[in-house]
Design a protein around this motif. Structure first.
Motif, PDB file in Angstrom:
ATOM      1  N   ARG A 154       0.860  -1.442   0.139  1.00 18.92           N
ATOM      2  CA  ARG A 154       0.077  -0.115  -0.093  1.00 18.92           C
ATOM      3  C   ARG A 154       0.600   1.296   0.057  1.00 18.92           C
ATOM      4  N   VAL A 155       1.968   1.073   0.885  1.00 20.82           N
ATOM      5  CA  VAL A 155       2.624   2.515   0.965  1.00 20.82           C
ATOM      6  C   VAL A 155       3.632   2.630  -0.369  1.00 20.82           C
ATOM      7  N   GLN A 183       3.490  12.164   7.849  1.00 23.31           N
ATOM      8  CA  GLN A 183       2.918  10.780   7.661  1.00 23.31           C
ATOM      9  C   GLN A 183       1.615  10.262   8.004  1.00 23.31           C
ATOM     10  N   GLN A 184       1.014  11.225   9.082  1.00 20.40           N
ATOM     11  CA  GLN A 184      -0.367  10.870   9.532  1.00 20.40           C
ATOM     12  C   GLN A 184      -1.073  10.997   8.213  1.00 20.40           C
ATOM     13  N   ASP A 185      -0.983  11.799   7.218  1.00 22.79           N
ATOM     14  CA  ASP A 185      -1.626  12.041   5.946  1.00 22.79           C
ATOM     15  C   ASP A 185      -1.628  10.661   5.220  1.00 22.79           C
ATOM     16  N   LEU A 186      -0.485  10.237   5.204  1.00 20.51           N
ATOM     17  CA  LEU A 186      -0.344   9.235   4.264  1.00 20.51           C
ATOM     18  C   LEU A 186      -0.958   8.062   5.021  1.00 20.51           C
ATOM     19  N   ALA A 187      -0.620   7.792   6.165  1.00 22.16           N
ATOM     20  CA  ALA A 187      -1.219   6.816   7.040  1.00 22.16           C
ATOM     21  C   ALA A 187      -3.057   6.703   6.827  1.00 22.16           C
ATOM     22  N   LEU A 194      -0.614   5.482  11.943  1.00 24.94           N
ATOM     23  CA  LEU A 194       0.670   6.111  11.897  1.00 24.94           C
ATOM     24  C   LEU A 194       1.849   5.585  12.160  1.00 24.94           C
ATOM     25  N   VAL A 195       1.943   4.657  13.327  1.00 22.14           N
ATOM     26  CA  VAL A 195       3.068   3.757  13.797  1.00 22.14           C
ATOM     27  C   VAL A 195       3.527   2.883  12.658  1.00 22.14           C
TER      28      VAL A 195
END
Lengths: 242, 242
Positions: A154-155, A183-187, A194-195
């Motif tokens: 996914r990432v 990174q939160q946006d991508l998560a 997020l982690v």
DNA sequence: CGGTACATTGAGGCAAGTCAAGTTGAGTGG
DNA sequence: CCACTCAACTTGACTTGCCTCAATGTACCG
């Protein structure tokens, strides 16, 4: 000082279809001005309408939905050349919000002129529909990725799409593309915590596939990144620019 | 023996906008005939174009994407009144396949007439765009559900959408709606394994919320089902019928 | 220098996936 | 009519990928 559509910097990018002089002429009238948005500005709000529609001329942003349970789903990222407000124009109400991440320059149009566009310039109306179809295509792809693939894929897919989309709009400087998001946006976009997103990014970095830090993305190994993503991307052909 | 658009049974359903006589007249010319599809028939194929576009008049089907890794993502389900082939009409290539689940009756249109529709009937062109925007809206909602919600909420959401959508197209007989799909189809739609989908359905059944068996869905407790789904659905307003 | 925002890392728990066996019902053929 | 197959649904036991919690690191800023 606003940009004349004739000299629109985006017209030269490979990602967009050429525009006839006639169309340029029409767009000049259709464009009402420009809007400068500071980072964090809400450009459109879920559940409400808007008197204006936009095209992103410069900068980047986020489309997202707030859910009743407090979660947030990032639908997609707004890059230069993206049209904003199709739903407002055609249904009268946005089903997601749009927020500026960086400073943004937006071409503005009147929603009230939207219907005229279909009547007077059917070719532009057709282009709008094509844009809607491309969006549908993208969302279908996102759905497949989030529904069926594991975190790493996914990432990888997200980074791969960033790379190719930003290349198409001339936002690349020797292998690096600007990626100003958190990174939160991508998560929130790929449906991971997020982690776990952080750890997955770390692993892709260790494996020398792609590095994203300080707002810039560098793809070290495009082949492997695309392989990890494991989806045939849908639209590499030029799209209409509104 | 084909249905005259004037007498189209779908026109009377609450889910669709009224159609002017003028539009009916145009649609009569636009419609080229009807097609009967047996269960399992591939109506459109991912990656290819199509000379025809369709509207589902009767029956149900599935839109899905095949992924390179062998997985399958169900994008959405095709119900009566749904337009099929927008991407083929506007981009020239489908990014997903469409397959008939039950026997299906389809109104057929020529792809080559599609552009004329925008030129000669801008209002219909606008309607096509609205349909595309509704699709975008739905996919955004699906993305949020699959990206952010747990299994029980995902399944509840899917059942809830089935119930409301089928009600809108007059496919309801005292509380029951026809749902001819396999559990595997639902699993592929909500991004869960077959086993886990099955267990989740069992729990919703035990809790007296909704029962789906033998091809029929019965919602015992609409309030709780909607509450479980935990999304504000987007489009309850009538939509255009093509 | 304390405060805030974002990135990073480790430990433990749970939701959902996988594997495997069993049930049911429809269809087929001896 | 019974034995067989096959496809879909069901259920239980085990495994794991991802989430949650919690702490630490680091840069920037008033």
């Amino acid at each position: 000082m606003t940009v004349d559509c004739q000299n629109c910097p985006l017209r030269d990018c490979e990602g967009f279809q050429p525009m006839t002089d006639d169309t340029v002429h029409f767009m000049r009238r259709f464009k009402k001005g420009e809007l400068q948005a500071e980072p964090g500005t809400q450009i459109m709000t879920q559940g409400s309408s808007s008197t204006h529609l936009f095209t992103c001329l410069e900068g980047q942003g986020v489309r997202y939905k707030d859910l009743p349970n407090g979660e947030r789903q990032v639908i997609s990222f707004v890059l230069p050349g993206d049209f904003i407000g199709l739903q407002a124009g055609v249904m009268g109400e946005m089903t997601h919000s749009v927020e500026a991440t960086t400073e943004m320059t937006l071409c503005t149009f009147n929603r009230s002129d939207f219907w005229n566009l279909f009547k007077e310039q059917p070719a532009r109306g057709f282009d709008i529909t094509r844009i809607a179809a491309l969006e549908e295509c993208f969302l279908g792809e996102a759905l497949a990725v989030i529904g069926q693939l594991k975190a790493r894929a996914r990432v990888a897919w997200a980074l791969w799409r960033f790379q190719t989309r930003l290349e198409e709009v001339c936002e690349v400087t020797d292998g690096h593309v600007p990626l100003p998001f958190k990174q939160q946006d991508l998560a929130d976009a790929v449906g991971l915590s997020l982690v776990h997103t952080n750890k997955t990014l770390a692993r892709l970095r260790e494996d020398q596939i792609a590095t994203w830090s300080d707002g810039w993305l560098t793809v070290h190994d495009p082949e492997r990144l695309a392989a990890e993503a494991a989806v045939a991307d849908c639209e590499t052909t030029p799209r209409p620019l509104i």
